[in-house]
Design a protein around this motif. Structure first.
Motif, PDB file in Angstrom:
ATOM      1  N   LYS A 186      51.097  48.424  25.562  1.00  0.00           N
ATOM      2  CA  LYS A 186      49.736  48.013  25.236  1.00  0.00           C
ATOM      3  C   LYS A 186      49.276  46.901  26.167  1.00  0.00           C
ATOM      4  N   LYS A 187      50.198  45.967  26.486  1.00  0.00           N
ATOM      5  CA  LYS A 187      49.810  44.819  27.285  1.00  0.00           C
ATOM      6  C   LYS A 187      49.751  45.126  28.774  1.00  0.00           C
ATOM      7  N   SER A 188      50.475  46.145  29.215  1.00  0.00           N
ATOM      8  CA  SER A 188      50.609  46.362  30.653  1.00  0.00           C
ATOM      9  C   SER A 188      49.444  47.120  31.264  1.00  0.00           C
ATOM     10  N   ILE A 189      48.481  47.511  30.431  1.00  0.00           N
ATOM     11  CA  ILE A 189      47.384  48.332  30.930  1.00  0.00           C
ATOM     12  C   ILE A 189      46.360  47.475  31.658  1.00  0.00           C
ATOM     13  N   ASN A 190      46.015  47.884  32.864  1.00  0.00           N
ATOM     14  CA  ASN A 190      44.966  47.206  33.617  1.00  0.00           C
ATOM     15  C   ASN A 190      44.143  48.271  34.323  1.00  0.00           C
ATOM     16  N   ASN A 191      42.996  48.579  33.742  1.00  0.00           N
ATOM     17  CA  ASN A 191      42.168  49.649  34.287  1.00  0.00           C
ATOM     18  C   ASN A 191      41.060  49.134  35.201  1.00  0.00           C
ATOM     19  N   ALA A 192      41.063  47.840  35.486  1.00  0.00           N
ATOM     20  CA  ALA A 192      39.976  47.276  36.275  1.00  0.00           C
ATOM     21  C   ALA A 192      39.950  47.894  37.672  1.00  0.00           C
ATOM     22  N   ARG A 193      38.827  48.501  38.009  1.00  0.00           N
ATOM     23  CA  ARG A 193      38.694  49.106  39.335  1.00  0.00           C
ATOM     24  C   ARG A 193      38.316  48.040  40.349  1.00  0.00           C
ATOM     25  N   GLU A 194      38.993  48.064  41.478  1.00  0.00           N
ATOM     26  CA  GLU A 194      38.697  47.111  42.538  1.00  0.00           C
ATOM     27  C   GLU A 194      37.888  47.764  43.655  1.00  0.00           C
ATOM     28  N   ARG A 195      37.889  49.072  43.717  1.00  0.00           N
ATOM     29  CA  ARG A 195      37.263  49.799  44.816  1.00  0.00           C
ATOM     30  C   ARG A 195      35.759  49.913  44.614  1.00  0.00           C
ATOM     31  N   TYR A 196      35.012  49.517  45.611  1.00  0.00           N
ATOM     32  CA  TYR A 196      33.587  49.828  45.635  1.00  0.00           C
ATOM     33  C   TYR A 196      33.245  50.283  47.045  1.00  0.00           C
ATOM     34  N   LEU A 197      32.136  50.966  47.188  1.00  0.00           N
ATOM     35  CA  LEU A 197      31.784  51.576  48.466  1.00  0.00           C
ATOM     36  C   LEU A 197      30.999  50.609  49.344  1.00  0.00           C
ATOM     37  N   SER A 198      31.281  50.662  50.624  1.00  0.00           N
ATOM     38  CA  SER A 198      30.449  49.938  51.582  1.00  0.00           C
ATOM     39  C   SER A 198      29.154  50.726  51.781  1.00  0.00           C
ATOM     40  N   HIS A 327      30.450  50.832  39.641  1.00  0.00           N
ATOM     41  CA  HIS A 327      31.120  49.612  40.098  1.00  0.00           C
ATOM     42  C   HIS A 327      30.496  49.122  41.410  1.00  0.00           C
ATOM     43  N   THR A 328      30.121  50.060  42.265  1.00  0.00           N
ATOM     44  CA  THR A 328      29.485  49.708  43.536  1.00  0.00           C
ATOM     45  C   THR A 328      28.122  49.062  43.301  1.00  0.00           C
ATOM     46  N   PHE A 329      27.351  49.615  42.369  1.00  0.00           N
ATOM     47  CA  PHE A 329      26.034  49.057  42.024  1.00  0.00           C
ATOM     48  C   PHE A 329      26.163  47.582  41.640  1.00  0.00           C
ATOM     49  N   ALA A 330      27.103  47.275  40.741  1.00  0.00           N
ATOM     50  CA  ALA A 330      27.287  45.892  40.292  1.00  0.00           C
ATOM     51  C   ALA A 330      27.806  45.007  41.422  1.00  0.00           C
TER      52      ALA A 330
END
Length: 379
Positions: A186-198, A327-330
């Motif tokens: 439960k604790k090891s989950i990290n779904n945060a996306r780091e990739r966004y488009l140039s 994610h790219t928009f933000a």
């Protein structure tokens, strides 16, 4: 070896005993409609069974007896298997109109059925759930995928409890859960996306989509310029579009509240060319005049060709998917110096912490303020 038959009375009609594995088992005692004294196993303390629950369960049986109902065969519920309650869960999924209901069936077939399907529900323990998690880890599944599977098992038990086909949920994770394995997952989950488009990547993607399928190009353009989620875009109806004021009203959003998204000139020009039909018709209609259930596969094929071909399939942080456009928009807003609370509003985040991950992309607006402070007060 411990005597597993020796019971200790803990309340009226409630007894506990220790089994061969050292676990506390709760039993209830009552007389059936023939006056015969009966003991009935309720469950293990480690599975969440409490004295209070036993009292409630015993009262229910006694009330059934007074109402003339047959309580002599109450143990028959033990023959119900996880396969059986899964059928109830699928009915619930269908009734609740979940997105992509087939994914629940696939998840059960591929990852759950072989381990739990044949087991009586009352015999399934947290150890069985932990064994399932270990098997899933051996398949090299991502932590988030493993937890989605556990959540489905837990939801299945909850539906069964609601239908009174079982008494507890061994797949739930609570603060008092002593199972370190389940808590670790439960604790090891990290779904945060780091990739966004140039800018160049985004324009390359849009040009490829426009060349190969215009409606998918338009979906991607909407996501890139409004931050709308795939599910929100697919559920847009003609009545939600206000061309005069240049906005789209997203009625069914992830956080449950509607929000208005402003549209850019390119989006406006495309919408202005469309002949609006019935107000209830979907902008992206499927073959049965309902909305499309998912972004067409051509999108995944193209981003695979352009960006994902050399990445591990489990690398969710860096692989490009449709959500990458949101994610790219933000990210572009933050890079452009947009205030974080404005980004929160445009993204439809209820929790500011969801938006704060974009703050690191913002130019340091505080530098100018600090420099002016020094100029004004420091000699």
């Amino acid at each position: 070896m411990r005597n597993t038959r020796k019971r200790e009375r803990v309340a009226t009609g409630i007894y506990k005993r220790i089994d061969a594995k050292g676990e506390i088992i709760y039993d209830i005692n009552f007389r059936d409609e023939f006056g015969k004294n009966k003991f009935l196993k309720v469950g293990r303390k480690s599975d969440g069974v409490t004295v209070a629950y036993c009292k409630q369960y015993r009262s229910k049986i006694i009330n059934m007896k007074y109402l003339g109902e047959d309580v002599s065969n109450i143990r028959k519920k033990s023959s119900i298997t996880f396969d059986d309650i899964t059928e109830d869960y699928f009915e619930y999924v269908k009734y609740a109109d979940f997105k992509e209901p087939q994914s629940f069936a696939n998840r059960y077939r591929d990852h759950i059925k072989d381990s739990l399907g044949h087991l009586p529900v009352e015999s399934i323990t947290k150890n069985d759930i932990n064994n399932l998690i270990m098997l899933l880890k051996d398949k090299n599944l991502a932590p988030a995928t493993i937890d989605r599977i556990r959540q489905q098992v837990s939801a299945t038990f909850n539906v069964a409890i609601g239908k009174e086909k079982c008494r507890n949920n061994p797949a739930s994770v609570s603060r008092v859960d002593s199972s370190s394995l389940m808590r670790l997952n439960k604790k090891s989950i990290n779904n945060a996306r780091e990739r966004y488009l140039s800018k160049d990547e985004a324009n390359l993607l849009l040009s490829e989509l426009k060349l190969r399928r215009f409606d998918v190009y338009f979906m991607a353009l909407l996501a890139l310029t409004t931050g709308a989620r795939a599910g929100e875009i697919l559920k847009i109806q003609y009545k939600d579009i206000d061309l005069e004021n240049r906005y789209i009203n997203l009625v069914e959003t992830k956080n449950g509240s509607s929000r208005k998204i402003k549209i850019t000139s390119k989006v406006y020009d495309i919408l202005n060319e469309i002949e609006f039909e019935s107000p209830n018709k979907y902008l992206f209609a499927g073959s049965k005049h309902d909305h499309l259930q998912a972004i067409p596969n051509i999108y995944s094929i193209i981003v695979g060709e352009l960006f994902n071909s050399e990445l591990d399939s489990r690398d969710t942080k860096h692989r490009v998917c449709f959500h990458t456009l949101r994610h790219t928009f933000a990210s572009w807003l933050a890079i452009n110096g947009t205030p974080i609370f404005t980004i929160q509003k445009l993204m439809g985040h209820k929790d500011i912490n969801m938006t704060l991950r974009y703050a690191k992309l913002s130019p340091d607006a505080g530098v100018e303020a600090v420099n002016s402070l020094e100029e004004k007060f420091i000699e």
